[in-house]
Write an enzyme that holds these catalytic residues in place. Structure first.
Site, PDB file in Angstrom:
ATOM      1  N   HIS A  52      32.618  -3.806  -2.790  1.00 16.59           N
ATOM      2  CA  HIS A  52      31.181  -3.516  -2.819  1.00 16.59           C
ATOM      3  C   HIS A  52      30.581  -3.879  -1.475  1.00 16.59           C
ATOM      4  O   HIS A  52      31.050  -4.789  -0.785  1.00 16.59           O
ATOM      5  CB  HIS A  52      30.508  -4.301  -3.950  1.00 16.59           C
ATOM      6  CG  HIS A  52      30.679  -3.649  -5.280  1.00 16.59           C
ATOM      7  ND1 HIS A  52      29.900  -3.920  -6.371  1.00 16.59           N
ATOM      8  CD2 HIS A  52      31.555  -2.701  -5.708  1.00 16.59           C
ATOM      9  CE1 HIS A  52      30.277  -3.194  -7.411  1.00 16.59           C
ATOM     10  NE2 HIS A  52      31.289  -2.450  -7.028  1.00 16.59           N
ATOM     11  N   CYS A  90      26.988  -2.945 -10.435  1.00 17.68           N
ATOM     12  CA  CYS A  90      27.390  -3.507 -11.721  1.00 17.68           C
ATOM     13  C   CYS A  90      26.137  -3.965 -12.439  1.00 17.68           C
ATOM     14  O   CYS A  90      25.376  -4.784 -11.915  1.00 17.68           O
ATOM     15  CB  CYS A  90      28.332  -4.680 -11.534  1.00 17.68           C
ATOM     16  SG  CYS A  90      28.615  -5.599 -13.047  1.00 17.68           S
TER      17      CYS A  90
END
Lengths: 320, 320
Positions: free
Chosen positions: A228, A259
């Protein structure tokens, strides 16, 4: 001004793989975080366009209970619209045996379970301990692997979240990550995806984890990486993983997603930024960057906001 | 949720330098691209806060003609406000002898000239050929180096733009870049800064250029790198440069800036994203990431828009 900047100049570097398989997660990991409902038809068209851009693995959706991820509640309607796309693997998430049943009934041949390297996130995401979650996945993986034979055998991916840092626990000890990786392979998973769910990893940490996995008998060719860009580190970490020999890299078209259960987890690595680097390094991906960028720009229009991918912005002249 | 994600976990990697000097360009390269006028007092405070965060080289302003860069027309007012900051080098841009005179009169001890690796950009930025620009810089560098002695001798940096790609000419041949680098050093420049002005470089290209420079007698310790994040490549390119032994890295606090004459040139590498990686690799910078992030968040408030740095957004909880 001529458009000579649309493609990177290829200058190979030593010690890197000649080809990388991109595991595209946009339709699942990206869209599961959208607040508004994305019509099923748009999702199907997104997947078709991603396949048309040359991506050969496109994670399509998730068979979790709609209560938990309402954005993907249309999995049953979506999957049949894309399952016959030629030459494309369409893995789907399955949290448990019920999810596996639903996926297999629709003809899915690639499934993924999702474990956590930390107790805190296992509790938050699965309401179980790490080992309870593994116990839940055991029959899922076993039954999936018992389905089909030879090339038609179901392929199982094991996602592992919080492999580097955890928002509650801080830095995650490498042996703790290695233990869960081993457990997922022992259950029968074909490959792992190491997730830096909150984006805190740096290149040395990536190399250290991959080395520790090798030391415990996990070969690099069974490991994918899933970074990420929360702190802007995703592509540098990817370079470190490639230098270690990793050839499977997760990314999300246009940088969609994150997320939903980890507040600071924003920004999957954008597939376009990844492809720019890989093609610049002379590494084959099979992806047509122009078509991929056009797909993400199209999807950004559907979602009503610019893509977070820097490459998409630069190539499609979107203002940030 | 505890704030355990505020700092990266340090996991060193092999073959990297123990310490990196960050050449902070935000007050000059960042602010010269601001459309609105930033008050001189704000610029001075920005520089003070950057120094307070531990940055030891902060490029302060530019002594170009105000007609060309009106944003920095207050160089004469600004420089005296910061020149006595202890322990901080404050280089300034000087385009010609007149600029050098102005800078030296105010007590500047570090100056920088800015050349181009391509004819197209030399024409666009300096209205000269590459060689005409070098001829213009020759007396600037010579006179600067003749000013002061020993530790007090004026230090000269040579910027080189378009070292990888050019928006008009496309990929830039490495020998062409090496030739101008050599010329800048032959003029007497103490160090070079290799600029990827339009952000198209990838890690193999970075290594190839650094290797070619070494082959032509340019030692790595006289080379800094200046990457733009237009395609998201800046930090991966930085990692490649560090692996080659580079120890001077340009970055802009909060990711401010770009290049006003190259439309696709957006986004300097953000200093915070760089520091996150360096500290994660166990590399010393002397920078306090928390104070630096607070400085960029403060500047973003002054400018009225969020920082493009992913680390600043994550640590200060700014929405993108």
């Amino acid at each position: 001004m001529s458009d000579t900047t649309g493609l990177p100049m290829a200058v190979p570097a030593e010690g890197l793989p000649p080809r990388v398989r991109i595991h595209e997660v946009g339709p699942r990991d990206g869209l599961q975080n959208e607040k508004g409902a994305v019509p099923t038809e748009v999702k199907a068209e997104f997947i078709r366009r991603l396949a048309g851009a040359g991506l050969t693995t496109v994670e399509a959706t998730s068979f979790v209970h709609p209560k938990w991820v309402p954005q993907l509640a249309d999995a049953e309607q979506l999957f049949p619209q894309v399952r016959d796309l030629a030459g494309v693997h369409l893995p789907v998430l399955v949290p448990n045996e019920r999810g596996l049943d639903r996926a297999l009934a629709l003809g899915a041949r690639r499934v993924a379970v999702f474990a956590s390297a930390t107790e805190s996130f296992a509790k938050a995401n699965l309401n179980r301990t790490v080992d309870e979650a593994l116990a839940m996945f055991a029959p899922v993986v076993a039954r999936a692997k018992a389905t089909g034979t030879g090339a038609d055998q179901v392929h199982v991916r094991g996602y592992l979240s919080m492999c580097f840092g955890d928002p509650w626990e801080g830095p995650v000890p490498i042996p703790q990550v290695v233990r869960v990786c081993r457990a997922l392979l022992d259950l029968g998973c074909d490959e792992l995806s190491l997730g830096d769910t909150i984006g805190v990893a740096t290149p040395g940490h990536v190399r250290a984890l991959l080395t520790a996995l090798n030391d415990q008998g996990v070969p690099t060719d069974r490991v994918g990486v899933h970074f990420h860009d929360t702190y802007g580190q995703a592509l540098a970490n990817t370079l470190a993983a490639l230098q270690h020999g990793v050839t499977t890299v997760d990314a999300s078209a246009g940088g969609l997603g994150g997320c939903p259960y980890a507040k600071s987890a924003t920004g999957n690595l954008a597939t376009e930024d990844l492809v720019w680097m890989l093609h610049g390094l002379g590494i084959e991906t099979g992806v047509d960057l122009g078509r991929l960028t056009a797909t993400s720009a199209w999807m950004a229009d559907r979602l009503g906001r610019p893509s977070p991918s820097r490459t998409v912005r630069a190539l499609s002249h979107q203002e940030p």
